[in-house]
Design a protein around this motif. Structure first.
Motif, mmCIF file in Angstrom:
data_model
loop_
_atom_site.group_PDB
_atom_site.id
_atom_site.type_symbol
_atom_site.label_atom_id
_atom_site.label_comp_id
_atom_site.label_asym_id
_atom_site.label_seq_id
_atom_site.Cartn_x
_atom_site.Cartn_y
_atom_site.Cartn_z
ATOM 1 N N GLU A 147 20.326 27.559 -97.676
ATOM 2 C CA GLU A 147 21.759 27.528 -97.367
ATOM 3 C C GLU A 147 21.708 25.788 -96.899
ATOM 4 O O GLU A 147 20.649 25.275 -96.427
ATOM 5 N N GLU A 148 22.888 25.294 -96.930
ATOM 6 C CA GLU A 148 22.890 23.684 -96.795
ATOM 7 C C GLU A 148 24.198 23.624 -95.919
ATOM 8 O O GLU A 148 25.399 24.029 -96.219
ATOM 9 N N HIS A 149 24.041 22.707 -94.885
ATOM 10 C CA HIS A 149 25.341 22.389 -93.953
ATOM 11 C C HIS A 149 25.180 21.204 -93.434
ATOM 12 O O HIS A 149 24.172 20.424 -93.182
ATOM 13 N N ARG A 150 26.526 20.577 -92.980
ATOM 14 C CA ARG A 150 26.594 19.408 -92.387
ATOM 15 C C ARG A 150 26.843 19.741 -90.856
ATOM 16 O O ARG A 150 27.858 20.461 -90.596
ATOM 17 N N LEU A 151 26.248 19.243 -89.945
ATOM 18 C CA LEU A 151 26.365 19.655 -88.691
ATOM 19 C C LEU A 151 26.674 18.535 -87.642
ATOM 20 O O LEU A 151 25.970 17.348 -87.812
ATOM 21 N N ILE A 152 27.319 18.749 -86.718
ATOM 22 C CA ILE A 152 27.709 17.650 -85.431
ATOM 23 C C ILE A 152 26.849 18.273 -84.414
ATOM 24 O O ILE A 152 26.892 19.210 -83.688
#
Length: 429
Positions: A147-152
């Motif tokens: 999985e790949e994600h952009r997080l804050i």
């Protein structure tokens, strides 16, 4: 410098590929398949480290990728799983999906973890596809991508007590007097641009206190340092509301008190439920005692306790701190057990994103039957188009899924072309 918001990219490790292998032993001329499975990719995990106080490290490193799983090997040997990547974050870190803004996890307790990007599953080796009708499969399965994600990442301070009030009312001076902290102090608004933390050493009754940036009207809408200010006081148990009773600012302290509380209520009604102790500061200034008596009288009628102090001389500080400890103990006693953080809790983050359909069929401009979808991707990852057994496996998979029946319902005929990913096949009934 204090950093309380950061954006990062996380990716789980890819699963290792299954391998195509056959037994090669002396006296065993027709050895069967013995290809092993690929290993699982590592997860990316955020873990609370109480030794951290800021998100500063994430300004310099923004990409975090876990280790890939190893490929399978012959002799039915499974590839090694990729190692998980543990990323340390300070207590009070909120994790949000950068795309949707959804809150995924709230990490507050030491050792608490959140799995933010899972590693891909390892592919199956050809030994796993052997059957009575297919004794020597010449295909294996590719590992799934991680999985790949952009997080804050957003940090809310975990202080027991918060000092709040308008700019330049003396919050930083109070912090420097009651703790060993040395915040920047000067006689102009917004001296404090970032929260300062300090520990008030009172033996078993010690507590953490935060000097939080000053508040102005419109803070709940993000004006000035509004959102930053309000974010950090959400987690405090007790608020010490500092008022300037010197008269030198030209503002009325009771009006300041009302304006600050109005901003708190507009941002979150929960903030208004927190216990507030009033500290009337700068009593060492000539004429301040008269303003103090008026403030004490007016706010006392509303049920608030007002303590007269001078942070510059230390007058009244000990009495104020005694009251803070008393109220803090009461608040801790009344905290609900279910609200307490769970140490070593592991949170598996779930991303609410639209999933691809299992399969869909349409005809393109050239009249080909195009089959797409998540199921097709999975099946094609284990198909060797140069091997007849592998093609039979593909046909059987499409039949079991109901795709062949749907093609017939759509009117497919002998000789029509079926396109699956980049491959084209001629349909035969």
């Amino acid at each position: 410098m204090f950093v309380d918001v950061a954006e990062i990219f996380v990716k789980g490790g890819n699963g290792g590929n299954g391998v195509i292998s056959f037994r090669r032993e002396k006296y065993v001329p027709m050895g069967g398949p013995d290809g092993g499975d690929g290993g699982k990719g590592g997860d990316v995990i955020l873990e609370v480290d109480p030794g951290l106080r800021t998100l500063m490290d994430f300004r310099y490193k923004r990409k975090y990728v876990a280790q890939n799983g190893e490929h399978g090997k012959g002799k039915n040997m499974t590839g090694k799983n990729g190692e998980d990547l543990i990323v340390k974050v300070p207590p009070g870190t909120i994790i949000k999906d950068a795309e949707t803004g959804e809150v995924l996890a709230d990490l507050v307790a030491e050792g608490q973890r959140a799995i933010v990007a899972k590693g891909g599953r390892g592919g199956r080796g050809n030994a796993r596809f052997a059957s009575a009708t297919m004794k020597a499969p010449r295909f294996a399965e590719s590992g799934q991508p991680g999985e790949e994600h952009r997080l804050i990442l957003e940090l809310k301070l975990l202080a027991d007590v918060g000092l709040l009030g308008f700019p330049n009312v003396g919050k930083s001076t109070i912090l420097s007097v009651v703790t060993a902290a040395r915040p920047k102090i000067a006689d102009y608004p917004f001296t404090t641009l970032t929260p300062n933390l300090g520990v008030v050493d009172r033996g078993e009754d010690s507590f953490v206190i935060a000097d939080i940036p000053g508040l102005i009207e419109g803070a709940h809408e993000g004006v000035g340092l509004g959102h930053e200010f309000l974010r950090h006081i959400e987690r405090t148990k007790v608020l010490v509301h500092v008022l300037d009773v010197s008269g030198l600012s030209g503002r009325d302290p009771v009006e300041d008190f009302d304006k600050v509380n109005e901003e708190l209520a507009l941002y979150s009604q929960k903030l208004m439920e927190k216990k507030q102790i009033i500290a009337a500061n700068k009593l060492d200034v000539t004429g301040a005692d008269k303003v103090y008596e008026r403030v004490k009288r007016e706010l006392g009628l509303r049920g608030y306790e007002v303590y007269g102090i001078s942070a510059a001389t230390g007058m009244g500080i000990n009495k104020l701190m005694d009251k803070v400890v008393e109220v803090l103990k009461e608040e801790i006693k009344t905290e609900h057990k279910e609200d307490a953080p769970i140490v070593n809790q592991v949170i598996e983050v779930v991303y609410k994103k639209k999933e691809r359909p299992e399969y869909e069929i349409h005809r393109d401009e050239e009249g080909r039957y195009v089959i797409e979808g998540a199921f097709v991707d999975r099946v094609m990852s284990r198909v060797n188009t140069q091997d007849i057994d592998s093609i039979r496996y593909l046909q059987a998979s499409l039949q079991r899924k109901g795709i062949m029946d749907e093609l017939l319902n759509m009117g497919i005929k002998d000789g029509d072309i079926v396109k699956i990913k980049e491959y084209e096949f001629e349909y035969r009934a």
